[in-house]
Design an enzyme around this catalytic site. Structure first.
Site, PDB file in Angstrom:
ATOM      1  N   SER A 148       0.827  -1.209   0.000  1.00 30.65           N
ATOM      2  CA  SER A 148       0.000   0.000   0.000  1.00 30.65           C
ATOM      3  C   SER A 148       0.861   1.259   0.000  1.00 30.65           C
ATOM      4  O   SER A 148       2.006   1.258   0.464  1.00 30.65           O
ATOM      5  CB  SER A 148      -0.910   0.034   1.233  1.00 30.65           C
TER       6      SER A 148
HETATM    7  N1  SAH Z   1      -1.123  -4.943   3.805  1.00 32.50           N
HETATM    8  C1  SAH Z   1      -0.254  -5.169   2.663  1.00 32.50           C
HETATM    9  C2  SAH Z   1      -0.879  -4.775   1.341  1.00 32.50           C
HETATM   10  C3  SAH Z   1      -2.035  -5.632   1.000  1.00 32.50           C
HETATM   11  S1  SAH Z   1      -2.333  -5.890  -0.720  1.00 32.50           S
HETATM   12  C4  SAH Z   1       1.100  -4.506   2.836  1.00 32.50           C
HETATM   13  O1  SAH Z   1       1.306  -3.809   3.831  1.00 32.50           O
HETATM   14  O2  SAH Z   1       1.966  -4.729   1.984  1.00 32.50           O
HETATM   15  C5  SAH Z   1      -3.636  -7.065  -0.499  1.00 32.50           C
HETATM   16  C6  SAH Z   1      -3.197  -8.456  -0.154  1.00 32.50           C
HETATM   17  O3  SAH Z   1      -4.355  -9.202   0.162  1.00 32.50           O
HETATM   18  C7  SAH Z   1      -2.507  -9.177  -1.299  1.00 32.50           C
HETATM   19  O4  SAH Z   1      -1.261  -9.636  -0.866  1.00 32.50           O
HETATM   20  C8  SAH Z   1      -3.444 -10.338  -1.606  1.00 32.50           C
HETATM   21  O5  SAH Z   1      -2.774 -11.527  -1.998  1.00 32.50           O
HETATM   22  C9  SAH Z   1      -4.144 -10.527  -0.272  1.00 32.50           C
HETATM   23  N2  SAH Z   1      -5.442 -11.204  -0.303  1.00 32.50           N
HETATM   24  C10 SAH Z   1      -6.419 -11.108  -1.223  1.00 32.50           C
HETATM   25  N3  SAH Z   1      -7.460 -11.870  -0.871  1.00 32.50           N
HETATM   26  C11 SAH Z   1      -7.134 -12.471   0.304  1.00 32.50           C
HETATM   27  C12 SAH Z   1      -7.804 -13.396   1.167  1.00 32.50           C
HETATM   28  N4  SAH Z   1      -9.033 -13.855   0.910  1.00 32.50           N
HETATM   29  N5  SAH Z   1      -7.155 -13.788   2.286  1.00 32.50           N
HETATM   30  C13 SAH Z   1      -5.906 -13.341   2.565  1.00 32.50           C
HETATM   31  N6  SAH Z   1      -5.230 -12.468   1.787  1.00 32.50           N
HETATM   32  C14 SAH Z   1      -5.834 -12.038   0.669  1.00 32.50           C
END
Ligand code: SAH
Length: 208
Positions: free
Chosen positions: A59
């Site tokens: 993010s």
């Molecule tokens: N918080 C992160 C950014 C998140 S991007 C950081 O600080 O870098 C969103 C993430 O959610 C991605 O890595 C994606 O793979 C994950 N994601 C998507 N659907 C998900 C689910 N159902 N359960 C767990 N993770 C998920």
């Protein structure tokens, strides 16, 4: 603490938009360049998201810190994060809850689980779980705070059950193009805290 000129410049900007001193301190304590792939390290303190592989992104710094501020995090709390990605958001939260708190963070993508575990190895209070976080993580419930860092198609009411009585749940809710940051408490109307854009939540309560 060694702060690069780039980190200091971004800190100057964040001071204008983040109202919370403890959250700004956490920004100084976490080296974002350690959470991005090697080829993007030079851009780590630009205020935008960066690719971390598998179509996912770390993010934007302003977004991660605003979310931390909206979540009203306190020392010693137990937090569930859904969407570990790089682990950067979890590291920011870990700085604030300290060694007595606990963070469970769930990631869908196996390769990112490995990446995040490596990035977070110094944070003993953070546990990275591989699985469908759209279900929450009932095994460790209840939580003081739940933070979803992927776009949710609907208000994730089902996660309220995994919150403590006075807990707070924060999630971006909307369609694939834009989402409204939504803060929820048990038995209260959800609050809207502005527009953001996240990658989609997958899994049972996600977009696919
Ligand atoms: N918080 C992160 C950014 C998140 S991007 C950081 O600080 O870098 C969103 C993430 O959610 C991605 O890595 C994606 O793979 C994950 N994601 C998507 N659907 C998900 C689910 N159902 N359960 C767990 N993770 C998920």
């Amino acid at each position: 603490m060694g702060i690069s000129a780039a980190q200091r410049a971004l800190y100057g900007h964040l001071q204008q938009v983040i109202p919370d001193h403890r959250v700004l301190q956490a920004f100084l304590q976490v080296k974002r360049e350690q959470f991005v792939p090697r080829q993007f390290r030079g851009d780590a303190y630009e205020d935008h998201p960066l690719p971390i592989g598998h179509g996912q992104t770390i993010s934007q710094p302003t977004t991660a810190l605003l979310m931390t501020s909206f979540l009203q995090v306190r020392e010693g709390q137990k937090i569930l994060e859904i969407g570990t990605g790089s682990g950067y958001q979890a590291a920011i939260l870990a700085e604030i809850i300290g060694p007595k708190g606990k963070i469970i963070t769930v990631e869908f993508d196996k390769t990112l689980v490995t990446f995040a575990r490596k990035n977070l190895q110094h944070y003993k209070q953070v546990q990275v779980i591989h699985g469908d976080g759209s279900l929450g993580y009932p095994k460790e419930a209840p939580y003081d705070r739940i933070i979803v860092t992927a776009a949710c198609p609907t208000i994730p009411d089902h996660l309220l059950k995994q919150l403590k009585h006075d807990g707070i749940l924060l999630a971006p809710v909307g369609d694939l193009a834009v989402q409204t940051m939504t803060r929820m408490k048990k038995g209260q109307e959800p609050e809207s805290l502005g527009q953001f854009v996240f990658v989609p939540l997958q899994g049972k309560y996600g977009f696919s």
